[in-house]
Design a protein around this motif. Structure first.
Motif, PDB file in Angstrom:
ATOM      1  N   ASP A 203      70.385  48.362  75.370  1.00 21.22           N
ATOM      2  CA  ASP A 203      71.630  47.964  76.026  1.00 21.22           C
ATOM      3  C   ASP A 203      72.608  47.350  75.033  1.00 21.22           C
ATOM      4  O   ASP A 203      73.803  47.304  75.292  1.00 21.22           O
ATOM      5  N   ARG A 204      72.084  46.858  73.910  1.00 18.56           N
ATOM      6  CA  ARG A 204      72.924  46.161  72.943  1.00 18.56           C
ATOM      7  C   ARG A 204      73.028  46.905  71.610  1.00 18.56           C
ATOM      8  O   ARG A 204      74.017  46.749  70.891  1.00 18.56           O
ATOM      9  N   SER A 205      72.001  47.674  71.274  1.00 23.33           N
ATOM     10  CA  SER A 205      71.977  48.322  69.964  1.00 23.33           C
ATOM     11  C   SER A 205      71.209  49.636  70.046  1.00 23.33           C
ATOM     12  O   SER A 205      70.127  49.687  70.624  1.00 23.33           O
ATOM     13  N   ILE A 206      71.805  50.697  69.495  1.00 25.94           N
ATOM     14  CA  ILE A 206      71.122  51.983  69.405  1.00 25.94           C
ATOM     15  C   ILE A 206      70.831  52.254  67.930  1.00 25.94           C
ATOM     16  O   ILE A 206      71.751  52.380  67.120  1.00 25.94           O
ATOM     17  N   VAL A 207      69.548  52.298  67.591  1.00 29.03           N
ATOM     18  CA  VAL A 207      69.138  52.584  66.216  1.00 29.03           C
ATOM     19  C   VAL A 207      68.692  54.036  66.149  1.00 29.03           C
ATOM     20  O   VAL A 207      67.807  54.458  66.899  1.00 29.03           O
TER      21      VAL A 207
ATOM     22  N   HIS B  92      79.823  41.277  70.801  1.00 29.60           N
ATOM     23  CA  HIS B  92      79.853  40.346  71.932  1.00 29.60           C
ATOM     24  C   HIS B  92      81.287  40.084  72.394  1.00 29.60           C
ATOM     25  O   HIS B  92      82.183  39.888  71.579  1.00 29.60           O
ATOM     26  N   MET B  93      81.470  40.106  73.701  1.00 31.60           N
ATOM     27  CA  MET B  93      82.777  39.841  74.332  1.00 31.60           C
ATOM     28  C   MET B  93      83.847  40.821  73.856  1.00 31.60           C
ATOM     29  O   MET B  93      85.005  40.467  73.665  1.00 31.60           O
ATOM     30  N   SER B  94      83.444  42.058  73.610  1.00 28.53           N
ATOM     31  CA  SER B  94      84.386  43.066  73.125  1.00 28.53           C
ATOM     32  C   SER B  94      83.905  44.435  73.572  1.00 28.53           C
ATOM     33  O   SER B  94      82.735  44.628  73.900  1.00 28.53           O
ATOM     34  N   GLU B  95      84.819  45.399  73.582  1.00 29.18           N
ATOM     35  CA  GLU B  95      84.445  46.783  73.875  1.00 29.18           C
ATOM     36  C   GLU B  95      84.193  47.577  72.588  1.00 29.18           C
ATOM     37  O   GLU B  95      83.935  48.775  72.635  1.00 29.18           O
TER      38      GLU B  95
END
Length: 208
Positions: A121-125, A148-151
């Motif tokens: 959900d936060r990082s695709i490796v 964080h807090m950005s698109e």
């Protein structure tokens, strides 16, 4: 395969396998039952943790051979450790690290674990798996991280020295940018250490 089926079909409410016989030749289900949610259920349950993003896995042509570009797996830890030991940046695909002419002998264990057990959900490796001396190995790796807090998302990658300047980095970069777009990124950023002239020129060629 069973867990993938359950994730791909949230309409499944319950599975009952009984008896299940395990032996030296495999596992056999003698009887099973699958119950589905009824039409009265308007919102089907979703997994608490995002499942493995199979849609980002693909075979690509590189140097007359096929390589597999795919999201990292938990079992990639040993392969990724070997990759980091040959890396010219101290933290693998982290381009904010200074360039080193010496190959790493020590691997940042925390970084390795966080990479192999990434929160999709936060990082695709993404890793590129190819054949080295007859053995499947990771020859390149990269990631896109949500800011964080950005698109926006940040993007970084690294190719092992023996495969550099042959077009592999561009293939991986294209896939990473495609992943970022699919994940809804408004902008893709690359943060690079000022000493990494090769990486700076590379991202400029990609119109960063």
């Amino acid at each position: 395969r069973f867990s993938v089926m359950v994730v791909d079909h949230p309409e499944i409410m319950e599975c009952d396998i009984n008896p299940l016989i395990a032996g030296p030749d495999g596992i056999v289900s003698l009887d099973s039952r699958v119950l589905l949610h009824g039409p009265e259920v308007k919102e089907l349950p979703q997994p608490a943790i995002r499942p493995y993003p199979y849609q980002y896995s693909k075979a690509r042509d590189f140097a007359g051979k096929k390589v597999q570009i795919r999201p990292v797996l938990h079992e990639d830890e040993e392969k990724l450790e070997k990759f980091y030991q040959q890396a010219t940046w101290s933290r693998g695909c982290d381009t904010t690290s200074p360039v080193s002419k010496e190959k790493s002998t020590e691997v940042d264990r925390d970084h390795l674990v966080k990479t192999c057990f990434a929160d999709f959900d936060r990082s695709i490796v993404l890793v590129v798996e190819g054949e080295v001396n007859g053995e499947k190995s990771i020859i390149a790796a990269g990631r896109v991280n949500k800011v964080h807090m950005s698109e926006d998302m940040t993007c970084a990658l690294q190719v092992l020295p023996q495969f550099a300047k042959k077009g592999l980095g561009k293939l991986l970069a294209q896939d990473l940018i495609a992943v970022a777009k699919a994940e809804g990124a408004a902008k893709v950023r690359a943060n690079i250490h000022s000493s990494n002239a090769a990486a700076l020129n590379f991202v400029k060629s990609l119109k960063f």
